[in-house]
Each structure stands twice: as C-alpha cells, then as structure tokens.
Design a protein around this motif. Structure first.
Motif: not given
Lengths: 258, 404
Positions: B288, B307, B320, B338
């Motif tokens: 991500w 995330n 991430s 994240a």
C-alpha cells in the motif's frame, strides 16, 4: 444454568514451566488443590509467587507447559482438552488483563460465547433480556453492549465485563485472577456482588486469586491458601486471611529464602 | 493489548528498501503523465512507482498490444446493467470527456488507453438518483489472454448513484477508469477484484471531484495473481469530499498492490483514505502506497490516510508507505497512520477461553479487523459478498492448518 449436580476441580502435584529468554523456568512446583461446587477458595500470595500461572495453566494458555501432575474436572482430564473445550466443560477464567478485540461488539461476543458453551444459540428474546438484566445488576449502561470488546474500557469496566461473562455463561468452576486489582471500592462491591450472585444461582465453585485481603470482605472464602514460590505453604479458614492482613507475607518469604 | 502492535521490522524493511532505490526526491505532483506509450519505457523495477511490483510475473501485460480477439471472442466480456439512458455510445481516444480527467501515469495505463478504441461510457443524468447500482461485470476468458479496457463514468450535477465494476474470471488485464463527479453529486464506485488466482490486472482509476461533490472509491481485492491498482483523486472546486476505501486479502503467491494519490489543489476539500489488508500463506504479498499532496493553494484541506495489515501466517509480507507532502500551513488537518501486525494469540486465547472454537475465534478477529471499513461501504450487496468471501478465505486457511 440449572445444573445442580456437584462438580469437583482436582489439581494434583502440578508442575508448570514457562519459556523465558534465559531458558525454561519452573513456576509451579507441586500444587495440590481441590475446589468443589459451592466452595470459595482464596489463593493469596505475593507478586511473582505463581498465582496467575496457576490460573493460566487451568485455562490452558499455550505459554505454560505442564510438566508433571494432573488437573481433573469431575474425573475428566482437563490437560487433554483444548482451551475452548475446557471452557465448554465448565471452567471459566476471569482475566487480570482482558484483551481488546477491535470490531467485535460485546453483544456479538457474548452471544457467540453463549452459543459455543451451550451448544445452541440462545433464544433471542430471553437472551437480550438476560443480558440487559445482568448488565444492569453490574451497573453497566446498556450502550456497553455495542462497544467493541475491551476497547477503550476503563479498568473497572474490564472487570465488570469479565464478571458479566461469568454470570451469563454459567460455568461450574471459576478462576478469578486478581479481579480486584485496580478497582475502587464501589467497583469492587459491584463486582463482588456479581460473583456472589453466581455462587448463589449456580452453586459455582470459585478459586479467587488475590494479592490483597480487601476483596475477601465482600466475597467470603471457605478456605484460604497461602501461595509462595510456586506452591501452597499454608492452608486454613477465613481467619488465615485476617492474619495475613495483619502480618503480610514476610513470615513465609523469610522461610523460603533461608 | 492492541491487535496491531506496530511491527518495526516491517516498516524498517520498507524504508531500507526505499533508501536503496529511491529516485531523487521530487513532488508526487511532478510525475510524468502522457497518452504516448513511448513516454513510458518498460520498467526495470528501480523506478519509485514500480519498485514493489514483481515485474517478472507481468508477462506481456506491459507490452503495447491490442486486446486478444483471436479465439472464441474477446479476452474479456463486458456486461452492463444500467437504467435507461445511463449507458452511452462508446468514446474514442481523444473524444471528450474521455481523456479530460485521466492522463496515463504509467506504462500500464498508457497501453490500456492506446489499445482501447471504444471506451465504455456511463453517465448518470444531472439530479438523477439511482435506486439500484449500475453494474459492469468484466469476465476474463482465459489466463494469458490480453485485455485492455477504458471506462468513463460521469455523475451529473447533484446526481446520486453507485457503480460497481466486478472483475471475474482470468486474463491479463489493463483497465482505466475515468470518473467525473459533477458539482454537488454523490458517487460511489466499487471495484471488485474477484479474479481467478492466475489473473493479472493493472489499473489506473482517476477521479475529478466537483465543487461540493462527494466521491467514494472502494477497492475490494481478493483474487488475481498480480493486482496493481492506482486510485487517484483531484478536485475541480472547493468543498469536495473524497473517501478512498480498500479491503484486500492476499493468499499464498498473490501480489496485491494498492496505490492512491490525492492531489489537493482546490481549497476546503476533504480526503480520507483507509485501506486494510490481511495476508496468509507463503509469499503472500501486499503493498500500500498512499500519496497525498496539499498544494500551496489548497487552504483549509482536511486529509487523513490509514493503512492496517494483519499478517495471519509466517512467510507473508506487507509493505505500507504513506507519503504526505504539505505546501501550505493553512490546513484544517493532515495525518497518516500505517501499521502491520501479526495475528494476536492473546486474542485467540481470550475468545477460546470463553468456549469459542479456534476457527470461529479467528473468523471473529479477522471480521472485526475489517469491520471499520466494511461498516462504511454502505452497499449491502457488496458487504454481503465481501463477508462471504472473507469467510471463504479463512475457511481455506483453516483447512491448510489442519493439513499442515
């Protein structure tokens, strides 16, 4: 819930180890204890004496390894059972540090647990009423059911939630692991009333693990066991708790270290 | 104890990697955009935007090639369910509104654009409120067959509707989605990746959000060998609100990559990006990358991106990377978070200690993990499908554990 037959949890010669960074450490060194329906046993001892290890070993936490001895519930070998099987057999552990479970509501959690323990889903209407009644008795707001399990709960809310489960799931023998820690006196009373209700309604056998004598003013023990260095070093009736309150654990600790 | 204890190892790996291969630090807004495939040489893997992608698995999907119509029809079938008047004649390259919002940002999007002669065009009339979702079902007809697609979705001013693009079957797919959200409109786009496990899918979804409009883009990625989706947003005027949600579940051998870029240039707009993923199985891989740029003119911007990844088994890896560029101090809020965490055995113990069997306890925890996004999707049929799919994924993993 109306299980009136007597039940017995029998612990014999229990030795338990735990893996630490410095290797395998033996925490319990031969524990013998029998808890029957309707009896309340207080396990009292200083920090690090292994009280919580006893609680986790009974519940089957994977971190603890039983190296010797036995735990039987009505003659059935508890050590052969998985964690969930122990709970379904009628054992309950009220945890000292209940974990958060994001995205799972108390309501969903309680219904799922009740279904698992009973082997069938509770009847919706009576169940909702039962939950609401139990929550009201523990002075928990009904909005509580829509919160996520233990997420953002205060210390007192976590302990009430543990006792709520105790009352709703109706176990035969309950281990309360320092349920009194971190509670103010009002919360302690509310929580103790919940335990006393469960004793009265279901003839619950209780193994009450505590560092302090305070909770014993509200939950009357039938037996008191002093736990030092992984084993029971003295046993007696409620009067032993009074003596501990007056003298502390020093007497036992000096014996051990000598 | 929280489910997601941040894992320093994971984030350190991601950042070390970036230290080795990072191209010179330029603003995200400077990235090349072009319709010309020649402007995007085949990636080597050292480029910032390609560094996580397993290029060796992409086969010919990045080649400048037409859709494979050679055998038994096209490589992918497109089935559209829409109210009368919503499906419009297709759009050629350069035929407005096609190309007014989406200018390809990488080679995959450029080849999709160049090789789609007829773009599907959906338009929700101004002030229309659609009662049922518009549904586009894309069914790949075979592994390794090349399919290019470009869709244009217009939501007229003050209209309200939901568009679902449902990807099934298998093929090597490049797909561009170009979205124009009219002033005051409320549009939800759901992109479901329910591909077979051998499908390849590279996508650029680009939206222009009108004044006081609301746009929601929901990516749900469960299938595919490699899925790489860029979901980008710009604003045509103040007051726009964009929510980018994503749910992904990677099994052994899957690479699921989601990138987003929210380009705040208009003032007083909001953006909220939230992606959650679960990984299980050897070499399950997710990426991500969330880019947010708040330009100097974008005063009053309010943005947040998050995330979370839940690693269920050993051998899986989640990267991430949130990137936030802020060129003005006059903002309402900007933040990101994240974290990647392992499945928490203490949660499992707690639930099992209440009599709940292990498989059900795992399902509760994972469903709970996704709940914060699922509760926001707001499209019941998508939620039901998603929950069923997550249960199926967990069922498969339970069987793996038993056989292991």
């Amino acid at each position: 819930m109306t299980d009136t037959s007597a039940h017995t949890l029998e612990i014999r010669g229990l030795h338990v180890t735990v893996e630490t960074e410095s290797g395998t450490t033996e925490i319990l060194r031969g524990v013998d204890l029998t808890v029957r329906s309707g009896e309340t046993h207080a396990i009292m001892g200083p920090n690090g004496s292994g009280k919580s290890t006893l609680a986790y070993a009974i519940a089957g936490h994977p971190k603890y390894t039983v190296t010797e001895g036995s735990i039987l519930l009505d003659g059935e070998d508890v050590l052969e059972m998985a964690v969930d099987e122990r709970a379904r057999a009628g054992l309950f552990l009220a945890m000292q540090y209940p974990v958060e479970i994001a995205g799972v509501t108390v309501s969903n959690f309680l219904r799922t647990a009740k279904t698992a323990v009973d082997g069938e889903a509770p009847k919706l209407r009576t169940w909702v009423k039962e939950v609401n009644t139990a929550m009201a008795a523990l002075r928990m707001d009904s909005a509580f059911a829509q919160r996520n399990v233990n997420e953002g709960f205060s210390g007192g809310e976590k302990k009430r939630h543990e006792i709520l489960q105790l009352e709703l799931l109706g176990p035969r023998i309950a281990v309360l692991d320092e349920t009194d820690s971190g509670l103010d006196v009002d919360a302690l009373k509310v929580v103790s009333e919940g335990v006393n209700r469960a004793k009265e309604n279901t003839d619950l056998g209780v193994l009450l693990i505590t560092h302090y004598t305070r909770i014993l003013r509200y939950i009357q023990p039938d037996f008191v066991h002093v736990f030092i260095d992984g084993r029971i070093v003295e046993e007696g009736g409620p009067e032993l708790a009074d003596r501990l309150e007056a003298e502390g654990y020093d007497r036992y600790l000096s014996t051990v270290s000598s | 104890m929280s489910l997601l204890t941040p894992s320093p190892t994971e984030s350190r790996e991601a950042h070390t990697h970036s230290g080795q291969t990072m191209v010179p630090d330029v603003s995200r807004g400077e990235r090349r955009r072009s319709f010309d495939v020649g402007d995007f040489p085949p990636p080597t893997g050292r480029e910032e935007e390609w560094r996580f992608t397993p290029l060796d698995l992409l086969g010919g999907v990045l080649s400048d090639a037409p859709t494979d119509d050679s055998r038994d029809g096209s490589a992918a079938d497109f089935d559209v369910e829409a109210p009368d008047g919503v499906l419009r004649p297709s759009l050629r390259p350069g035929q407005a509104p096609r190309g007014t919002v989406l200018v390809p940002e990488d080679r995959a999007a450029a080849v999709a654009s160049a090789n789609t002669g007829e773009a599907l065009h959906l338009a929700i009339p101004a002030e229309a409120v659609l009662t049922d979702p518009v549904r586009v079902t894309v069914t790949g007809s075979g592994r390794g067959r090349r399919s290019n697609a470009h869709y244009v979705v217009e939501a007229g001013a003050h209209s309200k509707g939901v568009v679902i693009i449902d990807h099934q079957g298998g093929c090597d797919h490049t797909g561009n989605l170009e979205v124009l959200v009219g002033d005051g409109a409320d549009l939800t786009v759901v992109s479901l990746q329910r591909w077979d496990d051998d499908a390849l899918h590279l996508a650029q979804h680009e939206a222009l959000v009108g004044r006081d409009a609301t746009y929601r883009h929901i990516a749900v990625t469960l299938g595919g060998r490699v899925v790489r989706m860029n979901s980008n947003v710009r604003y045509a005027g103040p007051g726009g609100d964009a929510t980018l949600l994503g749910v992904y579940f990677a099994d052994a051998g899957q690479h699921l990559e989601h990138r987003s870029f929210v380009d705040h240039e208009a003032p007083h707009c909001r953006s909220n990006v939230e992606y959650k993923g679960a990984l299980q199985g050897d070499s399950a891989r997710t990426v991500w990358v969330g880019d947010v740029l708040i330009r100097a003119s974008a005063e009053g911007t309010d943005t947040y991106e998050l995330n979370r990844n839940l690693v269920l088994t050993d051998g899986a890896r989640a990267d991430s990377v949130p990137n936030l560029e802020i060129e003005t101090g006059e903002i309402a809020g900007a933040g990101h978070a994240a974290a990647t965490g392992r499945f928490d055995d203490e949660q499992l113990f707690y639930l099992m200690a209440r009599g709940i069997p292990e498989s059900e306890a795992r399902r509760l925890v994972v469903r709970g993990f996704f709940a914060s996004i699922i509760n926001r999707i707001g499209v019941p049929e998508v939620v039901d499908q998603l929950m069923a799919a997550i249960d199926a994924e967990l069922e498969a993993s339970a069987n793996d554990r038993v056989s292991a």
